[in-house]
Write an enzyme that holds these catalytic residues in place. Structure first.
Site, short mmCIF file in Angstrom:
data_model
loop_
_atom_site.label_atom_id
_atom_site.label_comp_id
_atom_site.label_asym_id
_atom_site.label_seq_id
_atom_site.Cartn_x
_atom_site.Cartn_y
_atom_site.Cartn_z
N THR A 16 0.89 -1.25 -0.27
CA THR A 16 0.00 0.07 -0.03
C THR A 16 0.92 1.34 0.03
OG1 THR A 16 -0.06 0.08 2.40
CG2 THR A 16 -1.83 -1.32 1.04
N ASN A 17 2.05 1.05 0.73
CA ASN A 17 3.08 2.29 0.40
C ASN A 17 3.53 2.41 -0.59
OD1 ASN A 17 3.47 3.78 3.16
ND2 ASN A 17 3.47 1.51 3.87
N LYS A 86 13.02 -7.22 6.12
CA LYS A 86 14.32 -7.84 6.22
C LYS A 86 15.18 -6.84 6.55
CE LYS A 86 17.06 -11.08 3.42
NZ LYS A 86 18.64 -10.15 3.66
N ILE A 87 16.03 -7.13 7.76
CA ILE A 87 17.11 -6.10 8.24
C ILE A 87 18.29 -6.08 7.34
CG2 ILE A 87 18.54 -5.46 9.98
CD1 ILE A 87 15.48 -5.15 10.90
N LEU A 88 18.59 -4.93 6.58
CA LEU A 88 19.63 -4.94 5.60
C LEU A 88 20.94 -5.05 6.18
CD1 LEU A 88 18.20 -2.17 3.28
CD2 LEU A 88 18.25 -4.39 2.85
N ASN A 102 13.27 4.73 4.95
CA ASN A 102 12.19 3.79 5.51
C ASN A 102 11.21 4.57 6.08
OD1 ASN A 102 11.46 0.97 6.32
ND2 ASN A 102 11.74 1.78 8.48
N HIS A 104 8.32 3.83 9.09
CA HIS A 104 8.09 3.11 10.12
C HIS A 104 6.77 3.62 10.87
CE1 HIS A 104 8.85 0.59 13.67
NE2 HIS A 104 8.59 1.27 14.40
C1 GRF Z 1 2.73 -1.18 7.29
O1 GRF Z 1 2.33 -1.38 8.55
C2 GRF Z 1 3.88 -0.29 7.01
O2 GRF Z 1 3.81 0.77 7.91
C3 GRF Z 1 5.07 -0.82 7.26
O3 GRF Z 1 4.77 -2.27 6.72
C4 GRF Z 1 3.25 -2.39 6.70
C5 GRF Z 1 2.88 -2.98 5.27
O4 GRF Z 1 3.01 -1.80 4.59
N1 GRF Z 1 6.21 -0.32 6.84
P1 GRF Z 1 2.65 -2.02 2.74
O5 GRF Z 1 1.06 -2.07 2.71
O6 GRF Z 1 3.18 -3.25 2.41
O7 GRF Z 1 3.22 -0.53 2.23
#
Ligand code: GRF
Length: 195
Positions: A16-17, A86-88, A102, A104
């Site tokens: 979604t982001n 994943k932690i880079l 990023n 958060h």
């Molecule tokens: C969301 O909670 C976002 O804040 C976090 O990952 C989750 C899923 O995000 N970073 P998305 O829908 O895959 O962008």
């Protein structure tokens, strides 16, 4: 016209982001950068479908070492972690120093660091009983959620909120607003040689 900054978006889930960034490119909120590649560590991430639906190249990563070479060969100048879980490695963050951002889903330094991702972040906020939470866009370094903060936006917690309801409000009111704004601002700075 300045050359557009080439952006790679890294995803692991629903995207979604990523969709918010795609929509911001279409609506003219983002003009200084363009998404050249969407990378996932999960072959079945719906975010990859969103990229394909919008004609954006996708890549499912294996090793970070190979990914670094691919991003460099594609001329990627900004890496955006958008729901990337994943932690880079330090090798990756060093290869793209000051070039990774990023999103958060809390007001860092609250509810961040190891184990604080996705829905867990909202469960932690509700558990603690805070009245305000929100989202943070920050630069990424070798410390999880440790880089310099770029933007933050507060979101009210309402009586009766569940983690899912709260997550959606934080996404709608904060994440999907801040991340496109940060992609535009950082892309423009890179384009002007200011970063
Ligand atoms: C969301 O909670 C976002 O804040 C976090 O990952 C989750 C899923 O995000 N970073 P998305 O829908 O895959 O962008």
């Amino acid at each position: 016209m300045l050359k557009k900054t080439k952006v790679a978006v890294m995803v692991s889930g629903g995207g979604t982001n990523l969709q918010a960034i795609i929509d911001a490119q279409k609506s003219g909120i983002i003009t200084s950068g363009e998404i050249a590649l969407v990378v996932s560590n999960k072959a079945d991430a719906y975010a990859l479908q969103r990229a394909a639906d919008n004609g954006i190249a996708t890549y499912v990563m294996t090793s970070e070492e190979v990914l670094i070479e691919k991003l460099q060969s594609e001329g990627i100048e900004l890496v955006v972690l958008a729901g990337f879980l994943k932690i880079l490695s330090p090798a990756f963050t060093r290869a793209f120093e000051n070039r990774i951002i990023n999103i958060h889903p809390s007001l860092i330094p609250s509810f961040c660091g190891k184990g604080a991702y996705g829905l867990h972040v909202h469960e932690m906020a509700l558990e603690y009983g805070v009245k305000v939470t929100g989202a943070t866009v920050h630069f990424v370094n070798e410390i999880p959620d440790g880089g310099a903060i770029i933007y933050q936006k507060a979101v009210d917690i309402l009586d009766g909120d569940t983690p899912e309801v709260l997550q959606k409000r934080v996404m709608e009111q904060a994440e999907w607003v801040l991340l496109p704004r940060a992609v535009e601002e950082i892309s423009a700075k890179i384009g002007r040689g200011e970063l």
